[in-house]
Structures are given as structure tokens and as C-alpha cells.
Scaffold this active site. Structure first.
Site, PDB file in Angstrom:
ATOM      1  N   PHE A   1       6.258   3.776   0.373  1.00  0.00           N
ATOM      2  CA  PHE A   1       5.964   4.276  -0.969  1.00  0.00           C
ATOM      3  C   PHE A   1       5.939   5.810  -0.894  1.00  0.00           C
ATOM      4  CE2 PHE A   1       3.015   5.167  -4.565  1.00  0.00           C
ATOM      5  CZ  PHE A   1       3.881   4.736  -5.553  1.00  0.00           C
TER       6      PHE A   1
ATOM      7  N   ASP B   1      -1.937   0.730   3.932  1.00  0.00           N
ATOM      8  CA  ASP B   1      -2.011   0.779   2.464  1.00  0.00           C
ATOM      9  C   ASP B   1      -1.882  -0.658   1.964  1.00  0.00           C
ATOM     10  OD1 ASP B   1      -1.537   0.994  -0.268  1.00  0.00           O
ATOM     11  OD2 ASP B   1      -0.431   2.873  -0.077  1.00  0.00           O
TER      12      ASP B   1
ATOM     13  N   TYR C   1      -5.718  -1.127  -9.595  1.00  0.00           N
ATOM     14  CA  TYR C   1      -5.122  -1.507 -10.885  1.00  0.00           C
ATOM     15  C   TYR C   1      -3.996  -2.531 -10.796  1.00  0.00           C
ATOM     16  CZ  TYR C   1      -2.182   2.555  -9.533  1.00  0.00           C
ATOM     17  OH  TYR C   1      -1.404   3.448  -8.860  1.00  0.00           O
ATOM     18  N   LYS C   2      -3.702  -3.027  -9.597  1.00  0.00           N
ATOM     19  CA  LYS C   2      -2.604  -4.011  -9.497  1.00  0.00           C
ATOM     20  C   LYS C   2      -3.201  -5.420  -9.559  1.00  0.00           C
ATOM     21  CE  LYS C   2       0.058  -0.717  -6.741  1.00  0.00           C
ATOM     22  NZ  LYS C   2       1.128  -0.355  -7.677  1.00  0.00           N
TER      23      LYS C   2
ATOM     24  N   ARG D   1      12.069  -5.539 -10.302  1.00  0.00           N
ATOM     25  CA  ARG D   1      10.932  -6.152  -9.573  1.00  0.00           C
ATOM     26  C   ARG D   1      10.222  -7.135 -10.493  1.00  0.00           C
ATOM     27  NH1 ARG D   1       6.653  -2.026  -6.972  1.00  0.00           N
ATOM     28  NH2 ARG D   1       6.292  -1.725  -9.184  1.00  0.00           N
TER      29      ARG D   1
HETATM   30  C1  PLP Z   1       1.828   1.296  -2.010  1.00  0.00           C
HETATM   31  C2  PLP Z   1       1.172   2.202  -2.982  1.00  0.00           C
HETATM   32  N1  PLP Z   1       0.328   3.152  -2.538  1.00  0.00           N
HETATM   33  C3  PLP Z   1      -0.268   4.006  -3.385  1.00  0.00           C
HETATM   34  C4  PLP Z   1      -0.041   3.959  -4.743  1.00  0.00           C
HETATM   35  C5  PLP Z   1      -0.614   5.002  -5.652  1.00  0.00           C
HETATM   36  O1  PLP Z   1      -1.927   4.772  -5.907  1.00  0.00           O
HETATM   37  P1  PLP Z   1      -2.772   5.796  -6.794  1.00  0.00           P
HETATM   38  O2  PLP Z   1      -2.070   5.916  -8.093  1.00  0.00           O
HETATM   39  O3  PLP Z   1      -4.099   5.081  -6.886  1.00  0.00           O
HETATM   40  O4  PLP Z   1      -2.877   7.068  -6.054  1.00  0.00           O
HETATM   41  C6  PLP Z   1       0.810   2.969  -5.257  1.00  0.00           C
HETATM   42  C7  PLP Z   1       1.065   2.896  -6.713  1.00  0.00           C
HETATM   43  O5  PLP Z   1       1.878   2.172  -7.196  1.00  0.00           O
HETATM   44  C8  PLP Z   1       1.437   2.093  -4.349  1.00  0.00           C
HETATM   45  O6  PLP Z   1       2.297   1.163  -4.793  1.00  0.00           O
END
Ligand code: PLP
Length: 419
Positions: free
Chosen positions: A133, A204, A229-230, A378
Site C-alpha cells: 500500500f 499492517d 473504517y474497513k 475490487r
Molecule cells: C493497507 C492500508 N494501510 C493503511 C491505510 C491508510 O490508513 P489511514 O487512512 O488510517 O492512515 C489503508 C487505507 O486504505 C490501507 O489499505
């Protein structure tokens, strides 16, 4: 039903029958999902639990409105990050006192990467994979540029990552379930390899928690972060969480030495002293409304059995892949996720030359997934509220959008900022 069944012979009635046998079927009613929408984006923004507006109203109108600042104590606002952290811990194989809710995933990543690097003064490399990511790589790059050359980000492809862990690697930084392909890393094996080489691991879990099996302590993981939030359904911009293994709690320190991470914030002394345990990773005042909404989502998830969630998530994604490949054959779609359900998380990606426009065409018909550049669609399967019949409707809509070229309209090719 296995993925070897003949998907082309299935009818909507078969999917409805699966819904009747679904041990999680009653959870759907705990969410506010609009009629006519098939929501396959819970891997990006989880749906709204029915209870959330009520809880938010209570915390704003009664606690904030009436009890005002007394609420920090009377309603334990001050303890919310640890309280909800302990609940999330139960979803990710962590112990009590090892998880705290704070900030965003990005900020938590920065804090823990810096903490991990400071535990390893004789090592300089943060090892990750290309195509991780991007945010996680950006955060590592930020730390690298702050370090004046002491820390360096090195990338090795997923199949080379274990071989790339050498005596210079301070910390291995990986996303457990890949945000695009949903490919899952073997957390226990990579962590064992890292430890054998004297390196630490930082996982992560944004696409993992609540959807795939995660057992941080069994895997001996050192650090982890994840999104609220997911799949946890904490709402847009929900606060994130972080995990620190017990063995690092006394020694690792946060680079953001804010007052709520102080051992005695209300002594108001000039010098910083870290709080014991994960509380030291708090910085400024935490968002009570955000944590309130997150807690509702986490509580809902905790009502369900982990194995049921995993079984359902795999069943939904297997059905989706089988149905897409049989009913949309010859329409230019190519599976971009691992074929075996065990090897992927709870979403599936398909490649298509017109992926953006096709997804816009789907969304216009109420089937909501998302697009990831350059050419992926997706589809996420949230075991708490997605139904087997959703899969049927989504694939039928996809088939029609492709067969009739309904996606081929200028407005569907107009790129929005958020995809
Ligand atoms: C794998 C991953 N890490 C981190 C994040 C970003 O998280 P945040 O917006 O809480 O910083 C996301 C957001 O989609 C993500 O998919």
C-alpha cells in the site's frame, strides 16, 4: 458447495438457500444498507451499524451536552483508547494491554516504525515489498528522510522477501493482506525468519482484522497497525489501532511524545516520561466520537464467531470468482487475486482494460465496489452483512454491463478524485 461445482448451473434460488443456512444471517439487520444496493466495498469503508447514530447521539447530547468535561471521568472517555484496543485485541490474537486505539493507521505506522528502528541501533534497513500500500512506503520514506541517512527503505518482491532479510534489516514492514490482490503473507513464517536474522516485524492489518484469521502472539509478531473504517465498521476516518508485543513494551518508545502518552499527564511537569505499556503511543486528545462509532462496530464483530466469519468470507469470494468466470466468460476479465481462497483475504480483484468505466457502470446500477489503478476492479465481501444473493445480483449486473457495453459512456470515464 465447493468451487468445483458448476457455477453456470446455479440459480438465484441456490444463493437464497445458502442465505437461509447462513449462521451470520441475522447480523445483516444490524446494519443500515439501502434497498437496491449491493455493497461490495466493506474492505474500503464498512457499512453503518444501526446502533451507531443512537450511540453517537447519546455521547453527544447526553455525555458531551449535559455532563460536559466531567465525561472524561464519568463516562471513562479517558480510558476509551485502551478499552476499545482491548476489544480489538480479541480479533487479532493479541493480549489485553497490547493494543490501543489512536490516530490514523499512517500515523501509527510512523510511530511504530520509528520505535522499531530505535530498538535496532546497529541496523539500518526497513524492508518492504514493491506495490505495498503506497501510504506505508511513503511513511517509511518520510522516516528515512528524517534520519539523515541512518535509515534506508529497501524493497524485495513477495517471493524474495524472506531471502532479503539479512543482518542489516531492522524491521520487516508488510501488509498482511495485499490491498489490491488480497494475497496473504504467511505472518508466522516471515516473522520466524525475521527473528532468526535478528530483525523485527511490523504488520499492517488494515485488510485483515475481522475478515481473515490473525494471531499476532501465536506468530510472535513484534508490532502491528490497522484501520478502523474497513471491516471493523468504525465509519469514515475512524481512528486506527496499534499493537506492541509485551516484550517490547518497556523498551520501545514513541517518537511523538505527546501529553496523553505521558506517565502522569495531569502532573503537568516539563519533562516527558512515557506511560507504561501501549498507552505511551497516545499523543494528543483522542477523538471520542470516532472511538464511540468504532466501538459499536467492534462490539458487533465480537458477537460473531471468528471461524464463521472466515468460512463465510471464503464461501462468498469463491462463489463470486466461480460465477464471474462462468457468466462473464469472454468479456475481458482476468482474476488478479490468488485462486485459492485460503491464499487471499476477503476481497477479490479482477483486471479489465476498462476497469474504471465498468466499475462506474456497476455503481450506477447499485453494485458498489471500487477501482484501483491502473486496471483493477475490487470487490470486498464483508461476512457480517453481505449475503450470498448479493453475489448473484452483482455478477448478473456485471455480466449485463459488460455484454451491453453499458460502461461505454463519457460520464463513466470521468475520473473522480476518490476511486
Ligand atoms: C493497507 C492500508 N494501510 C493503511 C491505510 C491508510 O490508513 P489511514 O487512512 O488510517 O492512515 C489503508 C487505507 O486504505 C490501507 O489499505
Amino acid at each position: 458447495m465447493t468451487r468445483h461445482h458448476s457455477a453456470s448451473a446455479l440459480t438465484l434460488a441456490d444463493f437464497e438457500a445458502l442465505d437461509r443456512d447462513d449462521p451470520l444471517r441475522t447480523l445483516r439487520d444490524a446494519f443500515m444498507l439501502p434497498d437496491g444496493v449491493v455493497y461490495l466495498d466493506g474492505n474500503s469503508l464498512g457499512a453503518l451499524p444501526r446502533e451507531t447514530p443512537t450511540r453517537l447521539h447519546e455521547v453527544t447530547a447526553r455525555q458531551w451536552g449535559e455532563d460536559l468535561i466531567r465525561s472524561w471521568t464519568a463516562h471513562d472517555w479517558i480510558g476509551a483508547p485502551q478499552r476499545v484496543g482491548d476489544k480489538i485485541a480479541r480479533l487479532i490474537g493479541a493480549g489485553q494491554g497490547q493494543v490501543v486505539v489512536a490516530d490514523s493507521t499512517s500515523v501509527n505506522l510512523f510511530k511504530l516504525l520509528a520505535a522499531a528502528c530505535r530498538l535496532q541501533p546497529d541496523r539500518s534497513v526497513i524492508l518492504s515489498e514493491p506495490g505495498n500500500f503506497p501510504n506505508d512506503l511513503y511513511v517509511a520514506q518520510g522516516l528515512q528522510s528524517l534520519s539523515d541517512g541512518r535509515i534506508e527503505l529497501r524493497l524485495a518482491s513477495a517471493d524474495q522477501i524472506e531471502a532479503a532479510i539479512d543482518e542489516r534489516v531492522a524491521v520487516v514492514l508488510l501488509t498482511h493482506v495485499h490491498y489490491k490482490t488480497a494475497a496473504v503473507h504467511d505472518m508466522a513464517r516471515i516473522t520466524a525468519r525475521a527473528h532468526a536474522q535478528g530483525a523485527l516485524t511490523l504488520w499492517d492489518l488494515s485488510h485483515s482484522a475481522g475478515a481473515v484469521p490473525v494471531d499476532l502472539n501465536a506468530a510472535q509478531a513484534d508490532f502491528a497497525v490497522g484501520c478502523g473504517y474497513k471491516y471493523l465498521n468504525g465509519g469514515p476516518g475512524a481512528p486506527a489501532y496499534l499493537f506492541v508485543a509485551q516484550r517490547h513494551q518497556a523498551t520501545a518508545v514513541s517518537p511523538i511524545t505527546g501529553w496523553l502518552g505521558h506517565a502522569r499527564p495531569f502532573d503537568f511537569i516539563d519533562d516527558y516520561a512515557p506511560a507504561p505499556g501501549v498507552g505511551r503511543y497516545l499523543a494528543g486528545s483522542h477523538p471520542i466520537l470516532g472511538i464511540t462509532a468504532l466501538e459499536v462496530g467492534v462490539d458487533l464483530m465480537l458477537q460473531t464467531d471468528a471461524q464463521c466469519r472466515v468460512d463465510k468470507s471464503r464461501a462468498l469470494s469463491e462463489l463470486f470468482v466461480a460465477l464471474v468466470e462462468s457468466r462473464c466468460a469472454g468479456q475481458g476479465l482476468e482474476l488478479a487475486s490468488p485462486r485459492e481462497a485460503q491464499a487471499r483475504g476477503s476481497h477479490v480483484a479482477f483486471r479489465h482494460a476498462q476497469a474504471y468505466a465498468v466499475m462506474q457502470g456497476l455503481i450506477a446500477r447499485g453494485v458498489i465496489g471500487d477501482f484501483r489503478a491502473p486496471d483493477l476492479m475490487r470487490f470486498g465481501f464483508a461476512p457480517l452483512y453481505n449475503r450470498h444473493a448479493d453475489i448473484w445480483h452483482a455478477v448478473e449486473t456485471l455480466r449485463d454491463v459488460l455484454q451491453t457495453a453499458a460502461w461505454d459512456r463519457p460520464e463513466f470515464k470521468q475520473r473522480h478524485t476518490v476511486t
